[in-house]
Design a protein around this motif. Structure first.
Motif, PDB file in Angstrom:
ATOM      1  N   GLY A 132     -95.618 -49.582   0.908  1.00  0.00           N
ATOM      2  CA  GLY A 132     -95.027 -49.934   2.195  1.00  0.00           C
ATOM      3  C   GLY A 132     -95.754 -49.327   3.376  1.00  0.00           C
ATOM      4  O   GLY A 132     -95.193 -49.193   4.457  1.00  0.00           O
ATOM      5  N   ALA A 133     -97.026 -48.962   3.181  1.00  0.00           N
ATOM      6  CA  ALA A 133     -97.805 -48.329   4.249  1.00  0.00           C
ATOM      7  C   ALA A 133     -98.635 -49.367   5.000  1.00  0.00           C
ATOM      8  O   ALA A 133     -99.109 -50.340   4.418  1.00  0.00           O
ATOM      9  N   LYS A 148     -91.392 -48.201   4.470  1.00  0.00           N
ATOM     10  CA  LYS A 148     -90.272 -47.913   3.563  1.00  0.00           C
ATOM     11  C   LYS A 148     -89.511 -46.684   4.026  1.00  0.00           C
ATOM     12  O   LYS A 148     -88.294 -46.630   3.944  1.00  0.00           O
ATOM     13  N   LEU A 149     -90.246 -45.669   4.491  1.00  0.00           N
ATOM     14  CA  LEU A 149     -89.605 -44.440   4.965  1.00  0.00           C
ATOM     15  C   LEU A 149     -89.218 -44.533   6.437  1.00  0.00           C
ATOM     16  O   LEU A 149     -88.470 -43.696   6.932  1.00  0.00           O
TER      17      LEU A 149
END
Length: 187
Positions: A132-133, A148-149
């Protein structure tokens, strides 16, 4: 296309696995045949099955690794090297020699394998879909975000080329969209 190839390879692997497992009705017969064959010569072994599975996995990886010509053209524009960021941080972007168009983006506490993705805005995007980067590169800076984070991992990262553009923008700022054009003020 990548997903179609991957699905075909996975289907082939499951068919191979089913072919290697006899049903309960013929288990005794297969066991006696297997022991007879083992005495004569080795049959399809776990090594063969493992080798086939590895080859199929390699095929899946190759299908995933294949980039379009447009994505490869985007990859040529990515700034690489050790790129300094704000607060003394840095990000190292290196091209993957084994997979053209892929990049390793590494910094303190993270490591991503990214590929270029077309963007509507003109910004250059590298993404690691699994993690998710996203690495976003514009003319005067780059940033790394983990979607994601919901965190920005690195900001104000500038390669030497981007530092020149940023300095130029400080000296000669672009006109604001809210400012009236000079011709409208002359009337």
């Amino acid at each position: 296309m990548k997903h179609l190839i991957a699905a075909a390879l996975i289907l082939g692997a499951s068919t191979l696995a089913l072919a290697q497992n006899p049903t309960a009705d013929t288990a005794h017969k297969a066991h006696s045949e297997k022991s007879a064959k083992a005495k004569a010569k080795p049959s399809a072994s776990r090594t063969e099955i493992k080798s086939t599975a590895k080859n199929m996995a390699a095929g899946v990886e190759a299908a995933e690794a294949a980039l379009s010509p447009e994505e490869l053209a985007l990859a040529d524009r990515v700034h690489t090297g050790r790129i300094p960021c704000e607060l003394g941080a840095y990000v190292t972007v290196t091209a993957d020699d084994k997979a053209p168009g892929y990049f390793n983006v590494v910094g303190k506490g993270f490591k991503y394998r990214m590929s270029p993705v077309a963007s509507r805005t003109g910004a250059l995007r590298l993404e690691d879909e699994k993690a998710g980067a996203v690495w976003i590169q514009i003319a005067n800076k780059s940033m790394l975000m983990n979607q994601k984070l919901g965190q920005r991992l690195a900001d104000e990262c500038m390669s030497p080329e981007q530092a020149i553009v940023a300095d130029s923008l400080r000296k000669n700022p672009a006109p604001s969209l809210l400012d009236a054009p000079a011709t409208a003020l002359a009337k």
